[in-house]
Motif scaffolding. Structure first.
Motif, PDB file in Angstrom:
ATOM      1  N   GLU A   1       8.010 -16.434  -2.182  1.00 17.57           N
ATOM      2  CA  GLU A   1       7.701 -17.486  -3.165  1.00 17.57           C
ATOM      3  C   GLU A   1       8.730 -18.365  -3.314  1.00 17.57           C
ATOM      4  O   GLU A   1       8.605 -19.672  -3.133  1.00 17.57           O
ATOM      5  CB  GLU A   1       7.413 -17.101  -4.352  1.00 17.57           C
TER       6      GLU A   1
ATOM      7  N   ARG B   1       2.601  -7.998  -7.169  1.00 19.37           N
ATOM      8  CA  ARG B   1       2.822  -9.208  -7.263  1.00 19.37           C
ATOM      9  C   ARG B   1       3.408  -9.535  -6.101  1.00 19.37           C
ATOM     10  O   ARG B   1       4.378 -10.039  -5.702  1.00 19.37           O
ATOM     11  CB  ARG B   1       4.015  -9.527  -8.399  1.00 19.37           C
ATOM     12  N   THR B   2       2.550  -9.964  -5.092  1.00 15.87           N
ATOM     13  CA  THR B   2       2.772 -10.441  -3.751  1.00 15.87           C
ATOM     14  C   THR B   2       2.185 -11.588  -3.285  1.00 15.87           C
ATOM     15  O   THR B   2       1.005 -11.934  -4.197  1.00 15.87           O
ATOM     16  CB  THR B   2       2.212  -9.277  -2.634  1.00 15.87           C
TER      17      THR B   2
ATOM     18  N   LEU C   1       4.042  -3.568  -8.441  1.00 21.12           N
ATOM     19  CA  LEU C   1       3.243  -4.125  -9.466  1.00 21.12           C
ATOM     20  C   LEU C   1       1.940  -4.852  -8.919  1.00 21.12           C
ATOM     21  O   LEU C   1       1.090  -5.479  -9.615  1.00 21.12           O
ATOM     22  CB  LEU C   1       4.068  -5.130 -10.298  1.00 21.12           C
TER      23      LEU C   1
ATOM     24  N   ASP D   1       8.119  -5.867  -7.440  1.00 19.14           N
ATOM     25  CA  ASP D   1       7.131  -6.572  -7.139  1.00 19.14           C
ATOM     26  C   ASP D   1       5.946  -5.910  -6.484  1.00 19.14           C
ATOM     27  O   ASP D   1       4.702  -5.980  -6.463  1.00 19.14           O
ATOM     28  CB  ASP D   1       7.567  -7.876  -6.499  1.00 19.14           C
TER      29      ASP D   1
ATOM     30  N   PHE E   1       8.874 -12.105  -4.844  1.00 19.49           N
ATOM     31  CA  PHE E   1       9.394 -13.305  -5.463  1.00 19.49           C
ATOM     32  C   PHE E   1      10.524 -14.320  -4.294  1.00 19.49           C
ATOM     33  O   PHE E   1      10.281 -15.302  -4.572  1.00 19.49           O
ATOM     34  CB  PHE E   1      10.497 -12.809  -6.517  1.00 19.49           C
TER      35      PHE E   1
ATOM     36  N   THR F   1      -2.829  -2.064  -5.189  1.00 20.38           N
ATOM     37  CA  THR F   1      -2.005  -2.515  -6.104  1.00 20.38           C
ATOM     38  C   THR F   1      -2.469  -3.142  -7.389  1.00 20.38           C
ATOM     39  O   THR F   1      -3.832  -3.843  -7.176  1.00 20.38           O
ATOM     40  CB  THR F   1      -1.043  -3.341  -5.515  1.00 20.38           C
TER      41      THR F   1
ATOM     42  N   ARG G   1      10.188  -8.458 -16.284  1.00 20.67           N
ATOM     43  CA  ARG G   1       9.234  -9.098 -15.472  1.00 20.67           C
ATOM     44  C   ARG G   1       7.923  -7.959 -15.348  1.00 20.67           C
ATOM     45  O   ARG G   1       7.078  -8.448 -15.308  1.00 20.67           O
ATOM     46  CB  ARG G   1       9.915  -8.912 -13.958  1.00 20.67           C
TER      47      ARG G   1
ATOM     48  N   ALA H   1       4.182  -9.081 -16.268  1.00 12.18           N
ATOM     49  CA  ALA H   1       3.093  -8.861 -15.336  1.00 12.18           C
ATOM     50  C   ALA H   1       1.892  -7.865 -16.146  1.00 12.18           C
ATOM     51  O   ALA H   1       0.933  -7.655 -15.470  1.00 12.18           O
ATOM     52  CB  ALA H   1       3.576  -7.865 -14.102  1.00 12.18           C
TER      53      ALA H   1
END
Lengths: 213, 213, 213
Positions: free
Chosen positions: C63, C56-57, C54, C51, C60, B57, C110, C114
């Motif tokens: 987190e 983004r782990t 993209l 997420d 959200f 990713t 978002r 990113a």
């Protein structure tokens, strides 16, 4: 470190769910490759979504291909022996109940080990327990098991919450695992045996539940 | 490095699958934005799941937005020209066969390049080849193509396994790619032309396949 | 830094979508755990896919578990008050329109934050806006809302594109957010009120749209 007992439970849940996926393939009269695909998606589906969401990539079965080979072996076995149970759908529901209960606790534990707090651990337990079956039913064109009237999602929730709560209270790990599994399995079994369900949403009199009203 | 020939095959598969998604949109009489969404999901869906599972990713089309623009262009083109083939559904099945065969080998190759072993590479080939079509059929409300009676998943499996096996035996890369593609396409074509299928699971006499029995 | 106004819009969209998921659960007469699962999947589904794609782990809501607790609270609330609107399905469609419009702009923002370019940001806006509803309809066994005839995907596309274009032209952020939301919501509302739709694909005379022809 992921400990031996959880690993064993996890393997057992994966094989059980693979059988349920292969049984759906048998209901659709698929060929052997269909058994393998549907079995594998059901066996690893819940854990794959858990790992992706937690950011644990490559996911567990890419790290350890033996999981994929286990799905393959179990699906091929089921192809040849699926005719044995008298009622395949009933058998499928009971196996699904065992898999659901195992993954509710092991899914929650894997989340805790990845550093998640209790809310996320419970959510991950429920997701790991239910999404394999959801994917199976979507890909196999079956009516989704989560829409069944007897206790189902509630059982996963109870199992994961029991495990996480006992762990937080300092109970020994094996006790928490066992109690979580028992909470999930007994509530699901009560649903299967007695048709037990929680109070369900009811539309107002004179309105059809799915109507525009 | 991902080499030129695979990149070309991958682009071709993506465009072909986008057409099949747009053709499903045409069957549902969607508007042009529906063509683009369904086309793009079908075109990039299999590769997206492959990249997520492998932990590559951001996924390939976030890294290279030209893929998304290609889906857009192909879907818009299909919106205006989908009425030309005499039988859209038949045309869709043949395009799907080409896309399936291309992605079975390129999906396996991308997995090998990401460091996966042969078992995972074959699994990734099958997943890349089949999941675009699975998503297309789920989102478009079509009967899933994986449930069709002629050879389908088996074709993807044959293609990926042929490619990985020849590569492991030291065959030149172009030969392995070509043989893998041919294995997948010819077996799927045999299914489409002659209705060829592997032996399928059969319920015991007197039992309905989808019944409780 | 994700700024306050976007965070508020994002929270609002999440709660609205959770209500739509819970309303589908009410149409299926599910129990309270079903409301929570379907509500949460709808509320966080679109953002989770955004997420993941993209990279983004953890996503959200892992987190920030307060998102999951919000879904829980909203779903339980809906369980007790879903009988109040005169027409639940109509109410669901309007809430879905608000959620769609909010997520089209916040999803795009978002993605920009990113580091994505405009094409990917617009694609992410559309994906965030539509995938929660897609998952809701798949899991709830409803006819997918993306297949409805009035403007839907187009609204998400317009909203995300307006927001990204104004931002690129140097417009103040709040203006871009507001204009993007308005573009999405007004076009979707025109669809709901007047049945407005873009030109749709039409099969040739004498051919049925879903037929083999």
């Amino acid at each position: 470190m992921f400990q031996t007992v959880t690993i064993l439970l996890d393997w057992f849940g994966l094989c059980i769910f693979t059988v349920t996926g292969a049984l759906v393939a048998s209901r659709k009269e698929m060929d052997i490759a269909g058994f393998v695909l549907l079995g594998a998606v059901t066996g690893v589906g819940g854990g794959t979504i858990r790992d992706l969401v937690l950011g644990r990539t490559p996911v567990f079965w890419v790290e350890e291909p033996a999981y994929v080979l286990a799905c393959l072996g179990v699906a091929v076995f089921t192809f040849f022996f699926a005719h044995i149970p008298q009622s395949r759908y009933r058998f499928l529901l009971w196996l699904d109940a065992v898999g659901l209960s195992l993954f509710a606790v092991t899914g929650a534990e894997r989340a805790l080990q990845a550093g998640a707090g209790p809310v996320i651990a419970i959510a991950m337990g429920v997701a790991t327990a239910t999404f394999g079956g959801i994917l199976r039913d979507l890909l196999g064109g079956e009516s989704p098991v989560i829409l069944r009237r007897e206790i189902y999602i509630t059982a996963a929730l109870l199992g994961a919450a029991t495990f996480v709560a006992l762990g937080a209270l300092g109970a020994p790990r094996e006790l928490a695992l066992g109690a979580g599994f028992a909470a999930a399995f007994l509530s699901r079994a009560a649903g299967l045996v007695w048709g037990l369900s929680l109070p369900r949403y009811r539309a107002r009199p004179g309105r059809t539940p799915e109507g525009r009203g």
